[in-house]
Design a protein around this motif. Structure first.
Motif, PDB file in Angstrom:
ATOM      1  N   ASP A 253       2.898   0.263  -0.337  1.00  0.00           N
ATOM      2  CA  ASP A 253       3.215   0.018   1.023  1.00  0.00           C
ATOM      3  C   ASP A 253       2.396   1.105   1.818  1.00  0.00           C
ATOM      4  N   ALA A 254       1.558   1.925   1.263  1.00  0.00           N
ATOM      5  CA  ALA A 254       0.604   3.108   1.892  1.00  0.00           C
ATOM      6  C   ALA A 254       1.546   4.165   2.107  1.00  0.00           C
ATOM      7  N   PHE A 255       2.525   4.344   1.308  1.00  0.00           N
ATOM      8  CA  PHE A 255       3.611   5.566   1.670  1.00  0.00           C
ATOM      9  C   PHE A 255       4.147   5.432   2.910  1.00  0.00           C
ATOM     10  N   ASP A 256       4.435   4.472   3.292  1.00  0.00           N
ATOM     11  CA  ASP A 256       4.894   4.176   4.685  1.00  0.00           C
ATOM     12  C   ASP A 256       6.085   5.016   4.980  1.00  0.00           C
ATOM     13  N   THR A 257       7.212   4.957   4.008  1.00  0.00           N
ATOM     14  CA  THR A 257       8.292   5.736   4.419  1.00  0.00           C
ATOM     15  C   THR A 257       8.159   7.282   4.216  1.00  0.00           C
ATOM     16  N   ILE A 285      -3.072   2.818  -4.075  1.00  0.00           N
ATOM     17  CA  ILE A 285      -2.935   2.061  -2.563  1.00  0.00           C
ATOM     18  C   ILE A 285      -3.945   0.877  -2.739  1.00  0.00           C
ATOM     19  N   PRO A 286      -3.097  -0.403  -2.417  1.00  0.00           N
ATOM     20  CA  PRO A 286      -3.753  -1.450  -2.347  1.00  0.00           C
ATOM     21  C   PRO A 286      -5.374  -1.736  -1.606  1.00  0.00           C
ATOM     22  N   ASP A 287      -6.245  -2.082  -2.152  1.00  0.00           N
ATOM     23  CA  ASP A 287      -7.632  -2.071  -1.094  1.00  0.00           C
ATOM     24  C   ASP A 287      -7.709  -3.545  -0.461  1.00  0.00           C
ATOM     25  N   GLU A 288      -8.652  -3.956  -0.057  1.00  0.00           N
ATOM     26  CA  GLU A 288      -9.029  -4.971   0.740  1.00  0.00           C
ATOM     27  C   GLU A 288      -8.920  -6.212  -0.254  1.00  0.00           C
ATOM     28  N   THR A 289      -9.370  -6.166  -1.495  1.00  0.00           N
ATOM     29  CA  THR A 289      -9.158  -7.222  -2.483  1.00  0.00           C
ATOM     30  C   THR A 289      -7.804  -7.406  -3.092  1.00  0.00           C
ATOM     31  N   ALA A 290      -6.993  -6.707  -2.584  1.00  0.00           N
ATOM     32  CA  ALA A 290      -5.592  -6.873  -3.281  1.00  0.00           C
ATOM     33  C   ALA A 290      -4.991  -7.869  -2.313  1.00  0.00           C
ATOM     34  N   CYS A 291      -5.345  -8.124  -1.243  1.00  0.00           N
ATOM     35  CA  CYS A 291      -4.543  -8.656  -0.312  1.00  0.00           C
ATOM     36  C   CYS A 291      -2.898  -8.593  -0.439  1.00  0.00           C
ATOM     37  N   ALA A 292      -2.520  -7.475  -0.483  1.00  0.00           N
ATOM     38  CA  ALA A 292      -1.149  -6.894  -0.811  1.00  0.00           C
ATOM     39  C   ALA A 292      -0.690  -6.276   0.354  1.00  0.00           C
ATOM     40  N   ILE A 293      -0.405  -6.896   1.441  1.00  0.00           N
ATOM     41  CA  ILE A 293       0.174  -6.247   2.621  1.00  0.00           C
ATOM     42  C   ILE A 293       1.573  -6.081   2.552  1.00  0.00           C
ATOM     43  N   SER A 294       2.422  -5.313   2.699  1.00  0.00           N
ATOM     44  CA  SER A 294       3.881  -5.223   2.451  1.00  0.00           C
ATOM     45  C   SER A 294       4.355  -5.978   3.698  1.00  0.00           C
ATOM     46  N   SER A 295       5.438  -6.620   3.297  1.00  0.00           N
ATOM     47  CA  SER A 295       6.219  -7.749   4.330  1.00  0.00           C
ATOM     48  C   SER A 295       6.755  -6.760   5.298  1.00  0.00           C
ATOM     49  N   THR A 296       6.712  -5.512   5.169  1.00  0.00           N
ATOM     50  CA  THR A 296       7.633  -4.549   6.205  1.00  0.00           C
ATOM     51  C   THR A 296       6.445  -4.473   7.238  1.00  0.00           C
ATOM     52  N   MET A 297       5.074  -4.484   7.054  1.00  0.00           N
ATOM     53  CA  MET A 297       4.066  -3.953   8.170  1.00  0.00           C
ATOM     54  C   MET A 297       3.329  -5.287   8.333  1.00  0.00           C
ATOM     55  N   SER A 298       3.455  -5.357   9.856  1.00  0.00           N
ATOM     56  CA  SER A 298       2.705  -6.481  10.256  1.00  0.00           C
ATOM     57  C   SER A 298       1.446  -6.502  10.713  1.00  0.00           C
ATOM     58  N   MET A 299       0.373  -6.701  10.149  1.00  0.00           N
ATOM     59  CA  MET A 299      -1.017  -6.473  10.331  1.00  0.00           C
ATOM     60  C   MET A 299      -1.838  -7.586   9.718  1.00  0.00           C
ATOM     61  N   PRO A 300      -3.127  -7.929   9.887  1.00  0.00           N
ATOM     62  CA  PRO A 300      -3.736  -8.853   9.410  1.00  0.00           C
ATOM     63  C   PRO A 300      -3.993  -8.460   7.841  1.00  0.00           C
ATOM     64  N   SER A 301      -3.929  -9.530   7.070  1.00  0.00           N
ATOM     65  CA  SER A 301      -4.415  -9.160   5.431  1.00  0.00           C
ATOM     66  C   SER A 301      -5.637  -8.440   5.447  1.00  0.00           C
TER      67      SER A 301
END
Length: 456
Positions: A253-257, A285-301
């Motif tokens: 989750d990109a070390f969001d916490t 950290i997931p790159d564009e190819t992972a399409c793994a955006i955390s559900s806690t972060m609202s942004m385009p995949s």
């Protein structure tokens, strides 16, 4: 590794048109420890030269990967049989690399359900693959890491840059994003303890992954509390006042916490130098190819979490960011592209290990088990489970600059530290400078890059 019995009938003759070869697989099987040329293999100077050459094994692996992806079980079985004969897991460096890729392809077939007749071969008969779960003591892990410059290169370059950046600061906060459990920190404490103006107050923050996070080897057999206690005792012995904190946070989750905690702490930390030390961690950290955006972060995949992390990091106005990682590209969306990339990069640890560890030694088995873990993750896994997503130095530089940083390079002292460290290892390791960056090489090939950045 896929097992074959001597009594099992071999596959029919195989025509590998892509290689220009016609291999007679009905010939008697050669002993694994003494591979020989196969009947029908061209021996002219214009041919591939040797059936056991690395280039030929790479092409066989590519054909095998294509067969697995196409669910062509017959062709895949034939290729697996050939590769099993010419790439024993205890052979030379190219053979061991090919054996690891072969096992990864078998694992992929069993995970994806393609070539179901191969799933029996995916039973992990070679127990050595479990070695990546070995838990090191702190002393053993430090000794293990010191075997090669793979990590020590980044430690030496980053520590010298950090020491220079924090001159005059009474307090220093090191955010250590690394995969080796703070093994870099004792040397940094030594450097800071010897400052002419006296050591700063030191604060160390590290993220701790959740239980569900796939941890790459090596693994430390200590709790974070025990690790922190040991570091505090070491700092005390050097007369350095130190705090140690662990923040549950993940690269997924990109070390969001972690970023949010750092933002809060900055409100009460005036005059403190903030150093973010990234050692072999950011490619998780997931790159564009992972399409793994955390559900806690609202942004385009389509937005990379790497971009999210770097921009959040820039908002903290750090004194210095060091970024060290493997100079490879494992981001291809297709398995064949990743197989080729892994084969043409991960020959390096297999080749290098022959120069410093004897065959059959326990440390060598641990070392190569870690390489096999990486190969399997790159080839056999997809989605969130594929965490080895290295990017080359140039692409990371574009990302960091776009986030609002500029490179500051390394001074002569840092270069001297790295050169002195490399003198302790075999002659195959080298150092080169590329503009502001340092690059570790093996026999002239890029291995690991080190970069240093400040807000622009």
């Amino acid at each position: 590794m896929m097992q074959f019995t001597e009594s099992a009938p071999p596959p029919p003759p195989l025509n590998l048109s892509g290689l220009g070869l016609c291999l007679d697989l009905t010939a008697p099987r050669a002993p694994l420890h003494r591979p020989r040329p196969w009947p029908g293999f061209p021996t002219s100077a214009k041919s591939l030269g040797s059936f056991n050459a690395a280039g030929c094994m790479e092409q066989l692996l590519v054909h095998c990967a294509n067969a697995v992806e196409a669910n062509d079980a017959t062709l895949a079985q034939q290729l697996l049989w050939v590769l099993h004969n010419i790439a024993p897991p205890d052979g030379d460096s190219s053979q061991r690399l090919s054996a690891a890729c072969l096992h990864a392809l078998i694992t992929r077939a069993s995970r994806t359900g393609s070539c179901k007749m191969l799933t029996v071969a995916a039973a992990r008969a070679d127990a050595d693959l479990s070695l990546h779960t070995h838990r090191f003591s702190a002393v053993d892990l430090a000794s293990f890491i010191d075997l090669t410059p793979w990590h020590r290169f980044g430690y030496s370059a980053a520590n010298a840059a950090i020491a220079e950046a924090v001159e005059g600061f009474p307090a220093v906060h090191i955010v250590d994003l690394g995969t080796t459990y703070c093994m870099q920190i004792p040397t940094l404490i030594d450097l800071l303890a010897s400052r002419p103006e006296g050591p700063p107050i030191l604060r160390i923050t590290i993220p701790s992954p959740t239980a569900t996070t796939a941890l790459p080897p090596p693994i430390l057999g200590l709790s974070y509390d025990e690790l922190g206690a040991r570091l505090l005792n070491f700092a005390r012995s050097k007369n350095v006042a130190m705090e140690f904190q662990v923040i549950p946070s993940n690269p997924a989750d990109a070390f969001d916490t972690l970023i949010e905690q750092l933002r809060v702490q900055q409100l009460v930390s005036e005059g403190e130098a903030l150093i973010v030390n990234c050692q072999m961690m950011l490619h998780y950290i997931p790159d564009e190819t992972a399409c793994a955006i955390s559900s806690t972060m609202s942004m385009p995949s389509s937005i990379s979490l790497r971009t999210v992390f770097l921009k959040a990091l820039r908002s903290l106005e750090p004194t210095l960011v060091t970024l060290v990682d493997e100079d490879a590209d494992f981001t291809a969306s297709d398995v064949v592209g990743r197989l080729r990339a892994a084969f043409n990069y991960l020959w390096i640890p297999y080749d290098a290990v022959d120069t410093f560890l004897p065959k059959g030694s326990e440390q060598r088995r641990w070392y190569e088990a870690g390489v096999r873990w990486k190969i399997e993750n790159v080839i056999a896994h997809e989605g969130l489970e594929r965490v080895e997503r290295q990017e080359p130095k140039g692409r990371w530089a574009q990302r960091v600059r776009a986030a609002g940083f500029r490179g500051v390079g390394f001074g002569e002292e840092a270069v001297g530290e790295v050169k002195a460290m490399l003198d302790e290892h075999s002659a195959g390791w080298g150092l080169k400078r590329e503009e502001e960056d340092l690059v570790l090489t093996w026999k002239g090939h890029n291995v690991v890059f080190a970069t240093a950045w400040v807000p622009s």
